[in-house]
Scaffold this active site. Sequence first.
Site, PDB file in Angstrom:
ATOM      1  N   SER A 109      25.208  -6.473 106.717  1.00 11.68           N
ATOM      2  CA  SER A 109      24.135  -5.548 106.335  1.00 11.68           C
ATOM      3  C   SER A 109      22.819  -6.270 106.154  1.00 11.68           C
ATOM      4  O   SER A 109      22.769  -7.464 105.802  1.00 11.68           O
ATOM      5  CB  SER A 109      24.510  -4.857 105.015  1.00 11.68           C
ATOM      6  OG  SER A 109      23.424  -4.119 104.502  1.00 11.68           O
ATOM      7  N   TYR A 136      26.319  -4.964  96.461  1.00 12.48           N
ATOM      8  CA  TYR A 136      26.717  -4.662  97.835  1.00 12.48           C
ATOM      9  C   TYR A 136      26.272  -5.784  98.774  1.00 12.48           C
ATOM     10  O   TYR A 136      27.050  -6.275  99.603  1.00 12.48           O
ATOM     11  CB  TYR A 136      26.104  -3.332  98.261  1.00 12.48           C
ATOM     12  CG  TYR A 136      26.228  -3.030  99.724  1.00 12.48           C
ATOM     13  CD1 TYR A 136      27.457  -2.746 100.310  1.00 12.48           C
ATOM     14  CD2 TYR A 136      25.094  -3.009 100.545  1.00 12.48           C
ATOM     15  CE1 TYR A 136      27.562  -2.462 101.662  1.00 12.48           C
ATOM     16  CE2 TYR A 136      25.195  -2.719 101.891  1.00 12.48           C
ATOM     17  CZ  TYR A 136      26.424  -2.454 102.448  1.00 12.48           C
ATOM     18  OH  TYR A 136      26.518  -2.173 103.786  1.00 12.48           O
ATOM     19  N   LYS A 140      28.546  -8.492 101.065  1.00 10.37           N
ATOM     20  CA  LYS A 140      28.396  -8.706 102.501  1.00 10.37           C
ATOM     21  C   LYS A 140      28.097 -10.175 102.813  1.00 10.37           C
ATOM     22  O   LYS A 140      28.536 -10.710 103.834  1.00 10.37           O
ATOM     23  CB  LYS A 140      27.316  -7.792 103.062  1.00 10.37           C
ATOM     24  CG  LYS A 140      27.717  -6.322 103.089  1.00 10.37           C
ATOM     25  CD  LYS A 140      28.943  -6.095 103.969  1.00 10.37           C
ATOM     26  CE  LYS A 140      29.332  -4.650 104.097  1.00 10.37           C
ATOM     27  NZ  LYS A 140      30.484  -4.436 104.990  1.00 10.37           N
TER      28      LYS A 140
END
Length: 258
Positions: A109, A136, A140
């Site tokens: 991402s 998040y 990643k």
Amino acid sequence: MSTRRILITGSTGGVGSVLTQRLTHEYAITGHDLTAQPDADPVVLGADLADYDAVRGLMDGIDTVVHLAGAASPEASWEAVLDANIIGTRNVLEAARDAGVRRVVYASSNHVMGMYDRYEQWPVYPDTPPRPDSFYGVSKAFGETLCRFYHDEYGLSVIALRIGWVAGDPTTKDADVLHAMWLSEADAARIVRRAIETDVDFGIYYAISDNPNRRWSMTNSLLELGYRPQDSWADEAPADEPVVEGGVPVADDWPAGS
């Protein structure tokens, strides 16, 4: 050449649905979700990514795993990304290795580098040190490092794609930073197709459309993967929308609400 068998984890999600629809005529696709959908076309197998044995059961006969499943919001909690993105990604990589899968295409991402965006410290390159903007993004970044380990230690081929903002209609948001990182649905299929087919064994690549205001380097995506984006935010933008040299300032609380 025989048709590659592709497992798409998270195939019923937003990006997963797009890829399933656009790639189903080129590959023999098996879908995955938390709950099985045996009547779906293509069939969707069920597995909790935190359950290794369940994940291993997805892999037999698979050529390439396109790993999309997991907590997908930059506002996800630590507990959410721990099971879905960290333990889950390890289970996918380990199961793929154990089953002799040829390649994993890992959906990373833009949020791996999101603090550069918050502080407008551009341009950003694939080899710039990670600077996540959320748990998040941290998950990643961990996933990219784990992919590197599985390639170096076990020889598993992994292509990590730092996916931008996938949306059918980019005019639904008015944030310049989102427009700059827009990845059209057609271009998403194009770069995943190149990630599946490339002769490169490992790499980290930005996946963004041909937007004139982008701040993230895609040189290696173009040269190594042979990716050729066909869409651009500029083609969708209102006629009076300018491209600001250096980029429009980003909100201080980025990525909140993104």
